[in-house]
Design a protein around this motif. Structure first.
Motif, PDB file in Angstrom:
ATOM      1  N   UNK A  97       4.797  59.434  11.579  1.00 16.14           N
ATOM      2  CA  UNK A  97       5.646  60.402  12.275  1.00 16.14           C
ATOM      3  C   UNK A  97       5.655  60.129  13.777  1.00 16.14           C
ATOM      4  N   UNK A  98       4.481  59.884  14.335  1.00 19.08           N
ATOM      5  CA  UNK A  98       4.401  59.594  15.771  1.00 19.08           C
ATOM      6  C   UNK A  98       5.097  58.275  16.101  1.00 19.08           C
ATOM      7  N   UNK A  99       4.810  57.245  15.321  1.00 16.64           N
ATOM      8  CA  UNK A  99       5.316  55.905  15.622  1.00 16.64           C
ATOM      9  C   UNK A  99       6.807  55.736  15.361  1.00 16.64           C
ATOM     10  N   UNK A 100       7.293  56.301  14.249  1.00 12.95           N
ATOM     11  CA  UNK A 100       8.669  56.045  13.830  1.00 12.95           C
ATOM     12  C   UNK A 100       9.660  57.139  14.211  1.00 12.95           C
ATOM     13  N   UNK A 101       9.147  58.319  14.547  1.00 10.52           N
ATOM     14  CA  UNK A 101      10.054  59.427  14.844  1.00 10.52           C
ATOM     15  C   UNK A 101       9.860  59.948  16.269  1.00 10.52           C
ATOM     16  N   UNK A 102       8.659  60.414  16.587  1.00  9.73           N
ATOM     17  CA  UNK A 102       8.442  61.049  17.890  1.00  9.73           C
ATOM     18  C   UNK A 102       8.688  60.078  19.038  1.00  9.73           C
ATOM     19  N   UNK A 103       8.232  58.858  18.901  1.00  9.26           N
ATOM     20  CA  UNK A 103       8.402  57.879  19.990  1.00  9.26           C
ATOM     21  C   UNK A 103       9.869  57.602  20.294  1.00  9.26           C
ATOM     22  N   UNK A 104      10.751  57.838  19.318  1.00  5.43           N
ATOM     23  CA  UNK A 104      12.183  57.600  19.515  1.00  5.43           C
ATOM     24  C   UNK A 104      12.915  58.846  20.012  1.00  5.43           C
ATOM     25  N   UNK A 105      12.182  59.927  20.185  1.00  7.70           N
ATOM     26  CA  UNK A 105      12.799  61.202  20.546  1.00  7.70           C
ATOM     27  C   UNK A 105      12.856  61.400  22.058  1.00  7.70           C
ATOM     28  N   UNK A 106      13.880  62.119  22.495  1.00  3.11           N
ATOM     29  CA  UNK A 106      13.975  62.489  23.914  1.00  3.11           C
ATOM     30  C   UNK A 106      12.878  63.472  24.304  1.00  3.11           C
ATOM     31  N   UNK A 107      12.213  64.052  23.313  1.00  5.69           N
ATOM     32  CA  UNK A 107      11.170  65.050  23.578  1.00  5.69           C
ATOM     33  C   UNK A 107       9.770  64.433  23.621  1.00  5.69           C
ATOM     34  N   UNK A 108       9.683  63.114  23.522  1.00  6.56           N
ATOM     35  CA  UNK A 108       8.376  62.459  23.398  1.00  6.56           C
ATOM     36  C   UNK A 108       7.453  62.766  24.575  1.00  6.56           C
ATOM     37  N   UNK A 109       7.965  62.710  25.787  1.00  6.76           N
ATOM     38  CA  UNK A 109       7.094  62.925  26.953  1.00  6.76           C
ATOM     39  C   UNK A 109       6.628  64.376  27.051  1.00  6.76           C
ATOM     40  N   UNK A 110       7.521  65.302  26.778  1.00  6.55           N
ATOM     41  CA  UNK A 110       7.143  66.718  26.793  1.00  6.55           C
ATOM     42  C   UNK A 110       6.063  66.990  25.745  1.00  6.55           C
ATOM     43  N   UNK A 111       6.251  66.436  24.569  1.00  8.02           N
ATOM     44  CA  UNK A 111       5.272  66.629  23.506  1.00  8.02           C
ATOM     45  C   UNK A 111       3.961  65.917  23.830  1.00  8.02           C
ATOM     46  N   UNK A 112       4.037  64.748  24.422  1.00  8.89           N
ATOM     47  CA  UNK A 112       2.818  64.026  24.811  1.00  8.89           C
ATOM     48  C   UNK A 112       1.932  64.883  25.701  1.00  8.89           C
ATOM     49  N   UNK A 113       2.530  65.478  26.705  1.00 10.75           N
ATOM     50  CA  UNK A 113       1.771  66.304  27.650  1.00 10.75           C
ATOM     51  C   UNK A 113       1.172  67.530  26.955  1.00 10.75           C
ATOM     52  N   UNK A 114       1.967  68.163  26.106  1.00 11.76           N
ATOM     53  CA  UNK A 114       1.488  69.374  25.427  1.00 11.76           C
ATOM     54  C   UNK A 114       0.399  69.055  24.416  1.00 11.76           C
ATOM     55  N   UNK A 115       0.617  68.009  23.632  1.00 12.54           N
ATOM     56  CA  UNK A 115      -0.335  67.687  22.569  1.00 12.54           C
ATOM     57  C   UNK A 115      -1.682  67.232  23.109  1.00 12.54           C
ATOM     58  N   UNK A 116      -1.694  66.541  24.221  1.00 11.69           N
ATOM     59  CA  UNK A 116      -2.979  66.082  24.765  1.00 11.69           C
ATOM     60  C   UNK A 116      -3.912  67.241  25.087  1.00 11.69           C
ATOM     61  N   UNK A 117      -3.349  68.401  25.374  1.00  8.96           N
ATOM     62  CA  UNK A 117      -4.156  69.573  25.739  1.00  8.96           C
ATOM     63  C   UNK A 117      -4.398  70.509  24.564  1.00  8.96           C
ATOM     64  N   UNK A 118      -3.898  70.142  23.382  1.00 10.36           N
ATOM     65  CA  UNK A 118      -4.000  71.028  22.230  1.00 10.36           C
ATOM     66  C   UNK A 118      -5.440  71.106  21.718  1.00 10.36           C
ATOM     67  N   UNK A 119      -5.901  72.300  21.366  1.00 12.11           N
ATOM     68  CA  UNK A 119      -7.275  72.432  20.848  1.00 12.11           C
ATOM     69  C   UNK A 119      -7.484  71.801  19.479  1.00 12.11           C
ATOM     70  N   UNK A 120      -6.411  71.561  18.739  1.00 13.94           N
ATOM     71  CA  UNK A 120      -6.507  70.893  17.449  1.00 13.94           C
ATOM     72  C   UNK A 120      -6.663  69.389  17.707  1.00 13.94           C
ATOM     73  N   UNK A 121      -7.793  68.817  17.298  1.00 10.83           N
ATOM     74  CA  UNK A 121      -8.085  67.420  17.611  1.00 10.83           C
ATOM     75  C   UNK A 121      -7.069  66.464  16.994  1.00 10.83           C
ATOM     76  N   UNK A 122      -6.545  66.797  15.818  1.00  5.25           N
ATOM     77  CA  UNK A 122      -5.557  65.926  15.182  1.00  5.25           C
ATOM     78  C   UNK A 122      -4.259  65.926  15.986  1.00  5.25           C
ATOM     79  N   UNK A 123      -3.850  67.093  16.450  1.00  6.93           N
ATOM     80  CA  UNK A 123      -2.657  67.184  17.300  1.00  6.93           C
ATOM     81  C   UNK A 123      -2.900  66.448  18.612  1.00  6.93           C
ATOM     82  N   UNK A 124      -4.067  66.654  19.212  1.00  8.70           N
ATOM     83  CA  UNK A 124      -4.398  65.984  20.472  1.00  8.70           C
ATOM     84  C   UNK A 124      -4.369  64.469  20.308  1.00  8.70           C
ATOM     85  N   UNK A 125      -4.778  63.980  19.141  1.00  9.41           N
ATOM     86  CA  UNK A 125      -4.772  62.530  18.928  1.00  9.41           C
ATOM     87  C   UNK A 125      -3.354  61.964  19.004  1.00  9.41           C
ATOM     88  N   UNK A 126      -2.358  62.756  18.603  1.00 17.47           N
ATOM     89  CA  UNK A 126      -0.967  62.317  18.721  1.00 17.47           C
ATOM     90  C   UNK A 126      -0.570  62.193  20.183  1.00 17.47           C
TER      91      UNK A 126
END
Length: 235
Positions: A97-126
């Motif tokens: 999902x990250x490699x084939x979908x999110x990376x191609x999305x216009x929302x990738x940078x916004x999600x990158x910033x949000x996910x890095x701070x997420x308390x869920x470690x699996x989400x943060x790993x994305x």
């Protein structure tokens, strides 16, 4: 459920292989479909976004993987992608999902910033996976020194999947940015993360110092060369 959906699910059921399922279970994935065969199904179906949404909604890992291969990444909104990531608990679904979908999305940078701070470690790993991509391809605006500081402080005690993603970022910084190479290698040597990871012959170790030095060596084209910042490779 559409007729096309019924037919695809029936085909996936036929492709189910107990031996493949057993092998995948060791990696935390709960499906038994050979990925080459899954890709062949996707190649035949081509892009079918509506069908992809139906497949995703089943929650079945093989169906979700197929959905990723036949969806139209740019059709997903930011919140849809966030929800989908949180539904992606199987490692292969998460990675694809990250490699084939999110990376191609216009929302990738916004999600990158949000996910890095997420308390869920699996989400943060994305978030860290997307950061690794930026380190390699679009580092402008990234605080590489700050990322190294976070890695140094948090990677050792991070859960496995988050630790793996942070380690990839560490290695990528060392590989792509000579000015930070010696610090990246030093952090890796001090933390010892994945140093003893079993690595097959002729494969590169995920231990960051070895990984960095090996890729730099290959790029320089000589086993005797010294990396540009003067740091000697590990033997």
């Amino acid at each position: 459920m559409s007729q096309a959906m019924d037919e695809v699910l029936a085909e996936l059921a036929v492709l189910e292989d107990p031996k493949v399922r057993e092998a995948n279970a060791k990696r935390g994935d709960d499906h038994g479909v050979n990925l080459s065969r899954l890709r062949a199904v996707a190649k035949r179906l081509k892009t079918q976004h509506s069908l992809a949404l139906e497949l995703w909604a089943t929650g079945d890992t093989a169906a979700m993987l197929l959905a990723i291969l036949i969806c139209r990444p740019k059709d997903f909104g930011r919140d849809e992608l966030d929800t989908m990531l949180r539904q992606s608990r199987a490692p292969k679904v998460h990675d694809w999902l990250v490699s084939y979908v999110v990376k191609k999305s216009a929302h990738a940078e916004d999600l990158r910033r949000a996910w890095m701070l997420d308390p869920d470690a699996v989400v943060a790993s994305a978030g860290w996976a997307l950061t690794t991509e930026r380190v390699a391809k679009k580092p402008e605006g990234l605080d590489l020194s700050g990322l190294l500081g976070t890695i140094e402080a948090e990677m050792k005690g991070a859960p496995d999947r988050l630790q793996w993603a942070m380690n990839h970022t560490l290695a990528q910084i060392g590989i792509e940015h000579p000015v930070h190479r010696s610090r990246a290698i030093s952090i890796g040597e001090r933390l010892q993360v994945l140093k003893d990871y079993p690595t097959p012959p002729n494969c590169t170790s995920p231990y960051a110092p070895a990984w960095i030095n090996e890729i730099v060596r290959r790029r320089l084209g000589s086993q005797d060369a010294v990396p540009p910042d003067g740091v000697e490779r590990l033997p």
